[in-house]
Design a protein around this motif. Sequence first.
Motif, PDB file in Angstrom:
ATOM      1  N   LYS A  15      -4.813   6.022   8.415  1.00  0.00           N
ATOM      2  CA  LYS A  15      -3.822   6.596   7.490  1.00  0.00           C
ATOM      3  C   LYS A  15      -4.519   7.005   6.194  1.00  0.00           C
ATOM      4  CE  LYS A  15      -0.134   7.740   5.204  1.00  0.00           C
ATOM      5  NZ  LYS A  15       1.011   6.900   4.900  1.00  0.00           N
ATOM      6  N   LEU A  16      -4.286   8.250   5.775  1.00  0.00           N
ATOM      7  CA  LEU A  16      -4.815   8.768   4.514  1.00  0.00           C
ATOM      8  C   LEU A  16      -3.669   9.379   3.706  1.00  0.00           C
ATOM      9  CD1 LEU A  16      -8.084  10.529   5.766  1.00  0.00           C
ATOM     10  CD2 LEU A  16      -7.941   8.388   4.478  1.00  0.00           C
ATOM     11  N   HIS A  17      -3.700   9.142   2.388  1.00  0.00           N
ATOM     12  CA  HIS A  17      -2.654   9.644   1.496  1.00  0.00           C
ATOM     13  C   HIS A  17      -3.338  10.350   0.324  1.00  0.00           C
ATOM     14  CE1 HIS A  17       0.867  10.060  -0.902  1.00  0.00           C
ATOM     15  NE2 HIS A  17       1.611   9.233  -0.178  1.00  0.00           N
ATOM     16  N   PRO A  18      -3.588  11.658   0.442  1.00  0.00           N
ATOM     17  CA  PRO A  18      -4.338  12.353  -0.599  1.00  0.00           C
ATOM     18  C   PRO A  18      -3.745  12.248  -1.998  1.00  0.00           C
ATOM     19  CG  PRO A  18      -4.241  13.690   1.386  1.00  0.00           C
ATOM     20  CD  PRO A  18      -3.322  12.529   1.615  1.00  0.00           C
ATOM     21  N   ASP A  19      -2.429  12.181  -2.106  1.00  0.00           N
ATOM     22  CA  ASP A  19      -1.824  12.157  -3.435  1.00  0.00           C
ATOM     23  C   ASP A  19      -2.015  10.802  -4.117  1.00  0.00           C
ATOM     24  OD1 ASP A  19      -0.998  14.763  -3.033  1.00  0.00           O
ATOM     25  OD2 ASP A  19       0.913  14.158  -2.167  1.00  0.00           O
ATOM     26  N   ILE A  20      -1.713   9.717  -3.425  1.00  0.00           N
ATOM     27  CA  ILE A  20      -1.896   8.392  -4.001  1.00  0.00           C
ATOM     28  C   ILE A  20      -3.383   8.059  -4.134  1.00  0.00           C
ATOM     29  CG2 ILE A  20      -1.626   5.926  -3.500  1.00  0.00           C
ATOM     30  CD1 ILE A  20       1.200   6.501  -2.562  1.00  0.00           C
ATOM     31  N   GLN A  21      -4.202   8.481  -3.171  1.00  0.00           N
ATOM     32  CA  GLN A  21      -5.637   8.176  -3.207  1.00  0.00           C
ATOM     33  C   GLN A  21      -6.442   9.184  -4.029  1.00  0.00           C
ATOM     34  OE1 GLN A  21      -6.079   7.869   1.169  1.00  0.00           O
ATOM     35  NE2 GLN A  21      -6.622   5.718   0.825  1.00  0.00           N
ATOM     36  N   ASP A  22      -5.786  10.208  -4.516  1.00  0.00           N
ATOM     37  CA  ASP A  22      -6.376  11.167  -5.455  1.00  0.00           C
ATOM     38  C   ASP A  22      -7.613  11.874  -4.881  1.00  0.00           C
ATOM     39  OD1 ASP A  22      -6.704  12.654  -7.739  1.00  0.00           O
ATOM     40  OD2 ASP A  22      -7.729  11.076  -8.862  1.00  0.00           O
ATOM     41  N   PHE A  23      -7.416  12.566  -3.754  1.00  0.00           N
ATOM     42  CA  PHE A  23      -8.479  13.408  -3.213  1.00  0.00           C
ATOM     43  C   PHE A  23      -7.859  14.623  -2.548  1.00  0.00           C
ATOM     44  CE2 PHE A  23      -7.218  11.135   0.577  1.00  0.00           C
ATOM     45  CZ  PHE A  23      -7.555  11.948   1.660  1.00  0.00           C
TER      46      PHE A  23
END
Length: 282
Positions: free
Chosen positions: A117-125
């Motif tokens: 699972k990847l979350h670009p918005d929360i993980q800032d990428f």
Amino acid sequence: MIDRPYEIADAHTHIFPEKIAEKAAHSIADFYKVKAGDVGTAEVLLKNGKRLGVSHYLVCSVATTPLQVVSINRFIWENCAAHPEFIGFGAIHPRMSETQMITEAVRIKESGLRGIKLHPDIQDFLLDDPHMFSLYHICEKDLRLPILFHCGDARYDRSSPGRLAHVLDRFPNLPVIASHLGGYSQWEEAYAALKDYDQLYFDTSSSLCFLSDEAAMRLIEGYGPSRLMFGTDYPLWVMEKELDRFFSLPLREAQRRQILFGTFSALFGVASREKRCFQAKK
């Protein structure tokens, strides 16, 4: 809710250790400026799901720092070992080095977790940042690990449907689940950008409460039920209300059953309740 037996899988849930579950649920809700619908523990998820007839769950958690990755993946693995209803997705953080991400992806695969699972918005990428390509490559070519991406947010451009399309063009055999019908708060943009990628799956989480029935049906019929899975985004939303929203849609019976369980079953090799009962009697 329609009073008829259905096999149901929830393809998008988040679980947290009990001591931080309430805080974590409120933190996510605050990010989206909504009120959390539930607590966020595995026990509450299972209790609510059992009452509503849910038989399987995709469970995951988002790492907000690289230091959280190992403990999150251990927590998800332990819960999957304790609860056969769970299909677990591991966490990776983009501030890890390419070597660290690949090592962790291999560990995720070897532990029996079923994806990332990847979350670009929360993980800032940026979803299509070249730094992530080595991870996408090994998931595509060697590990065959699906990636569940948080997709879309009109406030940012980190997880936009267009960025996901760039990744799919570069990695055409990467198994991907695009959450939130391909683009939270960007549903029409997502449909235009993603509808023709046959290898792409979608879930309905954090979408039905914002879309009219007409708009939801256009997306469902456009993408096709064989690529769609029901999801709640627990603990953001109340499972029963999400099911009520789903059952209010003017779907045909075959479409309803496919989205509620059929696609999940095909993607993760999960047997239906009838097959499990039959096997148990042998």
